[in-house]
Every structure is written in structure tokens, then in C-alpha cells.
Scaffold this motif. Structure first.
Motif, PDB file in Angstrom:
ATOM      1  N   THR A   1      11.728   2.360  -8.869  1.00  0.00           N
ATOM      2  CA  THR A   1      11.992   3.884  -9.104  1.00  0.00           C
ATOM      3  C   THR A   1      10.499   4.357  -9.883  1.00  0.00           C
ATOM      4  O   THR A   1      10.324   3.771 -11.122  1.00  0.00           O
ATOM      5  CB  THR A   1      13.203   4.501  -9.763  1.00  0.00           C
ATOM      6  N   SER A   2       9.986   5.277  -9.605  1.00  0.00           N
ATOM      7  CA  SER A   2       8.643   5.772 -10.400  1.00  0.00           C
ATOM      8  C   SER A   2       9.062   7.208 -10.509  1.00  0.00           C
ATOM      9  O   SER A   2       9.624   7.954  -9.709  1.00  0.00           O
ATOM     10  CB  SER A   2       7.474   5.722  -9.549  1.00  0.00           C
ATOM     11  N   MET A   3       8.948   7.682 -11.835  1.00  0.00           N
ATOM     12  CA  MET A   3       9.305   8.977 -12.249  1.00  0.00           C
ATOM     13  C   MET A   3       8.189   9.702 -12.907  1.00  0.00           C
ATOM     14  O   MET A   3       7.261   9.212 -13.481  1.00  0.00           O
ATOM     15  CB  MET A   3      10.624   9.041 -12.935  1.00  0.00           C
ATOM     16  N   ASN A   4       8.405  11.035 -12.831  1.00  0.00           N
ATOM     17  CA  ASN A   4       7.278  11.797 -13.495  1.00  0.00           C
ATOM     18  C   ASN A   4       8.164  13.074 -14.461  1.00  0.00           C
ATOM     19  O   ASN A   4       8.926  13.816 -13.494  1.00  0.00           O
ATOM     20  CB  ASN A   4       6.335  12.519 -12.489  1.00  0.00           C
TER      21      ASN A   4
ATOM     22  N   LYS B   1      10.574   8.805  -7.155  1.00  0.00           N
ATOM     23  CA  LYS B   1      10.506   8.290  -5.845  1.00  0.00           C
ATOM     24  C   LYS B   1      11.024   6.728  -5.898  1.00  0.00           C
ATOM     25  O   LYS B   1      10.756   6.007  -6.709  1.00  0.00           O
ATOM     26  CB  LYS B   1       9.094   8.129  -5.535  1.00  0.00           C
ATOM     27  N   TYR B   2      12.218   6.718  -5.066  1.00  0.00           N
ATOM     28  CA  TYR B   2      12.997   5.214  -5.020  1.00  0.00           C
ATOM     29  C   TYR B   2      12.669   4.752  -3.547  1.00  0.00           C
ATOM     30  O   TYR B   2      12.762   5.245  -2.794  1.00  0.00           O
ATOM     31  CB  TYR B   2      14.427   5.749  -5.289  1.00  0.00           C
TER      32      TYR B   2
ATOM     33  N   GLN C   1       0.891  -1.199  -0.231  1.00  0.00           N
ATOM     34  CA  GLN C   1      -0.115   0.087   0.035  1.00  0.00           C
ATOM     35  C   GLN C   1       0.937   1.320   0.103  1.00  0.00           C
ATOM     36  O   GLN C   1       1.039   2.027   0.978  1.00  0.00           O
ATOM     37  CB  GLN C   1      -0.820  -0.079   1.300  1.00  0.00           C
ATOM     38  N   VAL C   2       1.695   1.278  -1.072  1.00  0.00           N
ATOM     39  CA  VAL C   2       2.706   2.423  -1.073  1.00  0.00           C
ATOM     40  C   VAL C   2       2.052   3.522  -2.034  1.00  0.00           C
ATOM     41  O   VAL C   2       1.248   3.390  -2.958  1.00  0.00           O
ATOM     42  CB  VAL C   2       3.933   2.126  -1.742  1.00  0.00           C
TER      43      VAL C   2
ATOM     44  N   SER D   1      13.001   5.210   1.865  1.00  0.00           N
ATOM     45  CA  SER D   1      12.278   5.905   0.639  1.00  0.00           C
ATOM     46  C   SER D   1      13.241   7.029   0.542  1.00  0.00           C
ATOM     47  O   SER D   1      13.451   7.922   1.400  1.00  0.00           O
ATOM     48  CB  SER D   1      11.074   5.895   0.553  1.00  0.00           C
ATOM     49  N   PHE D   2      13.273   7.232  -0.810  1.00  0.00           N
ATOM     50  CA  PHE D   2      13.775   8.571  -1.125  1.00  0.00           C
ATOM     51  C   PHE D   2      12.895   9.374  -2.182  1.00  0.00           C
ATOM     52  O   PHE D   2      12.426   8.554  -3.203  1.00  0.00           O
ATOM     53  CB  PHE D   2      15.233   8.667  -1.957  1.00  0.00           C
TER      54      PHE D   2
END
Length: 795
Positions: free
Chosen positions: A599-602, A649-650, A123-124, A657-658
Motif C-alpha cells: 500500500t502506498s499512501m499520501n 493505492k493497494y 512498472q506500476v 488494485s484499489f
């Protein structure tokens, strides 16, 4: 026929006999399921299973009061009682008395290990695209920490919350805040209630950087919509929070919620005291002869506040809900300010100086209310009609005493007084209708009428011959009334991979100002169309694209229009401009979301073209051989801004988390003022890096580093900023209580500095707030979660 009849009759009697026998052998099981604290658990599962093969035989869920009842004809079985987040309880070989098993009260204890596993399993918090918005889904990584809504917002890409609680989007303030898609007393910037919402209450946060025609065309910063969960906890729930801090930040907040089948009654009350200290410096230099005036001083603004929210949701039936809520707040302000003013000639010799002491007191009553009716339609859960009326009223009764004591030179000591009687009323009436059809198509239409009515009565008095006499040159009675009627319609198609949304909004604006001192009126009327278009495409599960266009407007407000002179620093004055015109902006953007491993990026680019861009311009006048700087807003021409935005977000593991945000924009200004060209270019960038660490024993630590580059405006250079925030949190009593420590601006490095230069003057303004440390304790009772009442001020 008679034989067949007798056969059927005997068969029926046999079946009926078996049924009666079975009924006589059935067992009824009753009981009640509660928590450790005795509160009933609704929707707990009660299961009967075969003792030999563990296969389910029958089951049910508990009612609102935790009670249950079920029957079974089995003879060899056990009973299992369970609920998510609680330790499962099993009853083997229950005792049957007269065909009944009475389990009495079954108590379930919270299972902390199970709760931790839920957090780990994914549940991130994550961001996804919808047609005209980015949706930040609040996961357990935030909700499990007991964070307030302000802290959740600070974790949303592109959003930043300042020390004082001011919210900005892509570095720009003036963001429109909504709760469940509409203005609310909770999100009112004049109140203190947003911090009472916790992550556990928030389902998602929608960030609309380029709003569609459905929303007000006002503003260019965008919209943030907080969508709350449809909480079905019944009974009495609540939370109490105590905060203390340095400088003064003491508050006590109590939140209560009572939910029944028909009503949801909610309330929140808070009161406290807070202090905002500041160190201030100014320098006003005449570049023609190199003479200058400097001031060095300190101020501390103290506020005692009270805040009350009351409201109810009345569920008329499954399809109709009526909501009525209100907010009352009251502030008592007291500000002390001291400054030393010194004048130097061209040879840098002191010619005169004086000490200026200011004492300002004010009372600020605030009222807000909302009446809303929502109708859903049977057979289509997305079809709805929403009618709402909201009102916000704010007043300020303020007075200031100034005492100028000469410390060097021939000037006489002087006393001055100012008074302010300010009243503001805002009323909004809205109707929104949403009609989906054929699963993938949606039409939205609606209307809004908004009234702003503001009056400001200001006067300056000088102490002459033993009494105070009003100075007619600075007395100011100013009225501002604005009425805006808006009508919109949008149409959208949203498929599995691709979607498009088109819309148009029409707004008719009436603005009137009156300066009573001179009986000067300034009326404006204009009508405009505001088109919008948005599209999105899902390339894969890990890559999506979104593009959008909208036309926006910025209407000047009271302080932009009021020709009022602020004498707090008599050598550097600010005033409004009653002839100021609105800004119109065409906004374009393309954004992408993609995931690579953990990693998710925008990544996005945007472009904004603004006509009649507003900029503050400094004029120089001379009074009594002293150079005075007066700044006022004017329409200087066009502005073109191009920007890039990157968020990442990593999550290397489940305890670390970062998150990193980077924003860059370049602007090109073309314009002139009184025959002088004001063409210039500039750029600005900012970055924020947040690291979160989950430690053993339910400790959480958060570190946030911020950097905001310097940038230039038409005549000014704004200095850069670098600062860090720290937070630590620990859950105790199985999550029912939270201990929270926050340090805003750890190294006291955050400043506000601007340097304005013209052909013959140099003006420097500098201020610094310093470090803020707050410790809080929150406790939830009933089925309530531990909340945080922030007590933050929203400017």
C-alpha cells in the motif's frame, strides 16, 4: 643497429601477414530485421556467439531501416536476433558463401508472454515528490491498457475528470493544463485533442497544487503538467479510432506521425456528433406571501464538430529544436429546450401558466497556434533556454428563438429572439531559462506577457406589431481587455535527502472594460509580488515529506464583469459585476508520502487565506407583479479554508488494485454586503474508490464510485452527489487493436441542485444529465499504438 632493424622489419612483416590471413578468413554477415507486418525494427540486437560455450563474440544493432552488417573471424558460431517484446530468433550453422552470410529478411513476432511479464515485474504507476510538485509516473499498469490521457488523469490522486471531460483538482475546476511544461493546442480547453494522447505516450504527470513563482500567479486550483515520452520511433506511425454511444456520441479520429532524423511531423483529425440532454427544474418562492413560480423542462444540446491539429518539430542540431503547431476546430451547435412555467398564489392556486420553447443555433470557429524554440547546452543536459509564442482565438455566432404560448391565464403569447456575436483572442509570449550548477543547485528565470482581448455583442428583440424590435434595455455590447506582464526568478538546492526552492514573481496588470451602450468605462491597474517557498525531505525510501507556500491571484473574467442578463429563465437571471476586484490567496500545505507493504499512501493538510473573496449574491426585484431573482458576483470579505487530503493505492496482486481518494475542507467566511453581515462557516468532503481487475484473455474492468458531499455558499445549499462509472477494455490483434466500453454515471444518479434562501425568497435550481454509454474501437498501424480519440467536450 642493423640487426635490430632487420628483427623489427621481420616482426612487422609477420604481423601484417597474420592480419592479412585473418582478413581473408573473416566472414561478413548482413540482413534486415522486420516485424510480422513488414515494418523495420530499429535498434534490434544481432549477436554472434560461440557454439561451444555460448559466449558472445561480436554484436551490433540494426539501423533505421532494420538493416545490419558485422564481421567475424570465428568459424564455429551461431547468430541470435532479439528485441524487447519480441520472440528471439536463433540461426544455427549458417551457410557461408564467398566469405558472406546473407540472412535476408529476419522476421520477429511479438512475444505476448514476455510483454505480460514486463507488466508484472513492477512498472506500476506511482507518485513521488519533487521540490514543488508531486510526480505521477505512468507505469505499465496504465500504459498497457491503451487508456487515453483523460483516463490516466482520472487515476492521478487528487484529480477528477467529469462526464463532459472537465478536469478538476481537489474538487476545484479552473486547473491550468500544460504539455511538456507549456500551454499547448492539445491541452486547450476549447479543443477536443487531449483524449488523443494515450498512456503509452505519457512519461509522467506532474501535479502542482501550490505552484512556485515560475508559473502564472493566476488561479488557485493548481497546475497539471503532462510530460510526454521522447518517442524515438521513426517512420510512419498512426492510429484510427471509431466511437459510438448513447446519447449521441459518435466520432472518428485519425492520428499520424512521421519521424525522421531531422523532422517529427504530427497530425490529428477528428470529427463527430454528440448530444448533451438535461432535465431541469426551478422554483422561485416569495416567502412573504408564499406565492411562487415553477418551471419544469428538458433540453438537448447537439454538437457536430471538426478538429484538425498539424505540427512539426525541426531538430536543427542536437542542441536546438524548433516547433510549430496549429489547431483548427469548428462546431455547429443546435439546442432545443422546452419548459412549462406555472404561477401559484398564496393559497397554492394556479393563476397563469405558459409553455416556453427555445431553439438555439451557433457556430464556433476556434484557432490555436504555437511557435517554440528550445536550446540545450553542451555539457549540461539540464541547462536550457525556451522561447515560445502561443495564440488562441475563439468566436461564437449564436441566435435563439423563444416562443411563449399561454396555456392558462390572460397573458398574451409572445415571441422573442436573441443574438450573440462573441470574439476572444489570447496571446502569450514566454521566455524561460534554467541554469543548474554544482549538480545540486538550479536557478530559473524568465518573463511572460499575456494579452486577452474579448468582445461580446448581445441583443434581445421582442415581436411587436408583426416584426422584431430590439429591446434597448437588454442590448449589450461589452469589451474586456487584460494585459499581464510577469517576471520571475527562483533558486533551488536539491540533495539526496533534502531540498529547498525559493522564488518571487512580479506581475503588472492592466484591465479595461467598456460598456458601449452607455459608454461606461472601468479601468484598473495593479502591480503585485507573488513569493513562493517549497521544501522536501526524504526520511527513508518509504517515507517523504513536502511543504510549500505561494501567493495566488484570481482575476475576474468576462462573464464575471459583464452586466449581461441571461433571459433563458426570465425569473432567475445571472449577471456580471464590472466593479469586481481580484481575489488574493495565501496558500500553505504540508504533504507526506509513505508506503506500507503493498500500500502506498499520501496524506496532506492545506490552509488558504483569501482576501476580497468573490461570492454570488442573489438580489430580488419585482417586475409586473412578478418576483425576479438576479444573482451577481461581489467581493464579500475574507475566506479561510483548511483541508485534509488522503490518497491510498493497494495492490494485493498483479491482477487487482484499489485506489481511494478522500478530501475534506472547512471554510470560514467573514464579510458584509450593503451593511448586512455575511459571516458563515461550512464544510465539504468527497471520496472516490476505484477498483481495477485484470481478467484472462486480455480483458480489463474498472469500477469507480464517487461521492461528493453537500456544502453551502454565502446564500446557497448545494446538494450532495453519489454516482458510479464503469469501464471494460479488451486488447486484440496482439495489442494493435483495442475494444473499449465505458458507462459514465451507471445509475443515472448524478445531479446538480442548489437551494438559495434570503429573508424573503426561496430559489431552487435542479438539473440532471443522465447516463452516457460509449463503445470504441481503436487500431494502431506502423509502429503506432492503438489510441483513443475521446471526442469529449471541455467546458
Amino acid at each position: 643497429m642493423p640487426k635490430i632493424f632487420y628483427v623489427l622489419l621481420l616482426g612487422a612483416l609477420f604481423l601484417n601477414f597474420n592480419a592479412l590471413t585473418a582478413q581473408n578468413n573473416s566472414t561478413t554477415i548482413i540482413g534486415k530485421v522486420v516485424e510480422d507486418n513488414g515494418m523495420p525494427i530499429e535498434f534490434a540486437t544481432v549477436l554472434i556467439a560461440n557454439s561451444s560455450d555460448q559466449k558472445p563474440i561480436a554484436g551490433t544493432t540494426t539501423l533505421e531501416d532494420g538493416g545490419f552488417s558485422l564481421e567475424t573471424t570465428a568459424s564455429n558460431f551461431y547468430i541470435e536476433v532479439s528485441f524487447i517484446g519480441f520472440t528471439k530468433k536463433t540461426i544455427e550453422n549458417p551457410t557461408i558463401v564467398d566469405g558472406k552470410i546473407d540472412l535476408g529478411t529476419v522476421t520477429l513476432s511479438e512475444d505476448s508472454q514476455q510483454l505480460d511479464e514486463v507488466v508484472v515485474e513492477g512498472q506500476v504507476s506511482q507518485t513521488v515528490f519533487k521540490l514543488d510538485k508531486r510526480v505521477f509516473n505512468v507505469g505499465a499498469d496504465l500504459s498497457s491498457t491503451g487508456a487515453s490521457a483523460l483516463e490516466v488523469l482520472n487515476n492521478v490522486p487528487s484529480v477528477n475528470v467529469s462526464i463532459e471531460g472537465a478536469i478538476s483538482l481537489r474538487g476545484s475546476q479552473g486547473v491550468q493544463m500544460l504539455i511538456n511544461g507549456k500551454p499547448s493546442v492539445i491541452a486547450n480547453e476549447q479543443g477536443n485533442a487531449l483524449g488523443t494522447l494515450t498512456a503509452d505516450m505519457i512519461d509522467r504527470i506532474e501535479v502542482i497544487t501550490n505552484p512556485s513563482a515560475k508559473y502564472d500567479a493566476e488561479g488557485t486550483s493548481g497546475i497539471i503538467n503532462i510530460v510526454l515520452k521522447k518517442d524515438e520511433k521513426k517512420g510512419l506511425n498512426g492510429s484510427v479510432t471509431l466511437n459510438t454511444g448513447v446519447p449521441n456520441n459518435h466520432s472518428l479520429g485519425l492520428s499520424l506521425n512521421r519521424r525522421t532524423e531531422k523532422f517529427n511531423l504530427f497530425s490529428q483529425v477528428g470529427f463527430g456528433r454528440r448530444t448533451f440532454p438535461s432535465d431541469n427544474e426551478t422554483e422561485n418562492r416569495n416567502l412573504l406571501d408564499n406565492s411562487y413560480v415553477s418551471s419544469i423542462g428538458q433540453s438537448d444540446k447537439n454538437e457536430t464538430f471538426f478538429n484538425l491539429i498539424l505540427g512539426t518539430d525541426y531538430h536543427i542540431n542536437d542542441l536546438n529544436v524548433l516547433t510549430l503547431s496549429g489547431n483548427f476546430a469548428y462546431e455547429w451547435e443546435k439546442e432545443n429546450s422546452n419548459a412549462d412555467y406555472s404561477t401559484f398564489d398564496s393559497s397554492n392556486s394556479l393563476t397563469d401558466s405558459f409553455h416556453r420553447n427555445e431553439l438555439t443555433t451557433a457556430t464556433n470557429p476556434k484557432y490555436s497556434y504555437e511557435l517554440q524554440y528550445k536550446k540545450d547546452f553542451e555539457g549540461n543536459e539540464d541547462q536550457s533556454l525556451l522561447l515560445s509564442a502561443t495564440g488562441n482565438l475563439f468566436a461564437k455566432d449564436q441566435s435563439s428563438d423563444y416562443n411563449n404560448v399561454t396555456s392558462f391565464g390572460d397573458d398574451e403569447d409572445a415571441l422573442q429572439q436573441t443574438r450573440t456575436d462573441f470574439k476572444q483572442a489570447e496571446y502569450t509570449f514566454k521566455a524561460d531559462y534554467t541554469h543548474p550548477w554544482a549538480e545540486k543547485y538550479t536557478i530559473e528565470t524568465g518573463a511572460q506577457y499575456q494579452i486577452n482581448d474579448v468582445a461580446n455583442d448581445f441583443a434581445i428583440s421582442d415581436f411587436i406589431n408583426g416584426s422584431f424590435v430590439e429591446n434597448a434595455d437588454f442590448t449589450n455590447v461589452f469589451e474586456w481587455v487584460q494585459k499581464v506582464l510577469g517576471v520571475y526568478s527562483t533558486a533551488a538546492y536539491e540533495g539526496d535527502k533534502w531540498g529547498i526552492k525559493l522564488g518571487v514573481r512580479f506581475e503588472d496588470t492592466d484591465v479595461g472594460t467598456l460598456l458601449q451602450n452607455t459608454n461606461t468605462r472601468n479601468d484598473q491597474h495593479y502591480s503585485n509580488f507573488f513569493p513562493s517557498g517549497h521544501t522536501s525531505y526524504k526520511v527513508s525510501d518509504d517515507f517523504s515529506l513536502q511543504a510549500g507556500y505561494s501567493k495566488r491571484i484570481f482575476r475576474p473574467r468576462l462573464w464575471d464583469l459583464n452586466p449581461f442578463l441571461n433571459i433563458r429563465n426570465f425569473n432567475n437571471r445571472r449577471t456580471g459585476n464590472p466593479d469586481l476586484l481580484p481575489e488574493f490567496t495565501d496558500s500553505y500545505e504540508i504533504t507526506s508520502i509513505f508506503k506500507v507493504g503493498k500500500t502506498s499512501m499520501n496524506l496532506g493538510v492545506f490552509y488558504r487565506h483569501t482576501e476580497d473573496a468573490v461570492e454570488r449574491v442573489v438580489d430580488i426585484i419585482v417586475e409586473n407583479d412578478t418576483q425576479i431573482s438576479i444573482s451577481k458576483p461581489i467581493n464579500v470579505g475574507t475566506d479561510n479554508t483548511t483541508g485534509i487530503e488522503f490518497n491510498a493505492k493497494y495492490l494485493p496482486n498483479n491482477w487487482l488494485s484499489f485506489t481511494n481518494d478522500i478530501n475534506y475542507n472547512q471554510f470560514v467566511r467573514e464579510g458584509n454586503y450593503e451593511g448586512t453581515a455575511f459571516d458563515f462557516t461550512g464544510d465539504q468532503w468527497s471520496t472516490r474508490l476505484t477498483s481495477k481487475i485484470k481478467l484472462p484473455a486480455n480483458f480489463d474492468i474498472e469500477l469507480t464510485g464517487n461521492y461528493q458531499s453537500g456544502y453551502r455558499t454565502l446564500q446557497s445549499e448545494i446538494s450532495d452527489n453519489i454516482f458510479m462509472d464503469f469501464g471494460a477494455r479488451k486488447k486484440i490483434l496482439k495489442g494493435k487493436a483495442i475494444l473499449n466500453l465505458s458507462i459514465r454515471d451507471v445509475f443515472a444518479s448524478r445531479i446538480s441542485e442548489s437551494i438559495t434562501t434570503t429573508n424573503n425568497t426561496y430559489l431552487r435550481d435542479f438539473s440532471k444529465r443522465g447516463r452516457f454509454i460509449t463503445f470504441g474501437v481503436s487500431f494502431g498501424f506502423g509502429k503506432g499504438e492503438a489510441m483513443e480519440f475521446s471526442g469529449q467536450k471541455h467546458f
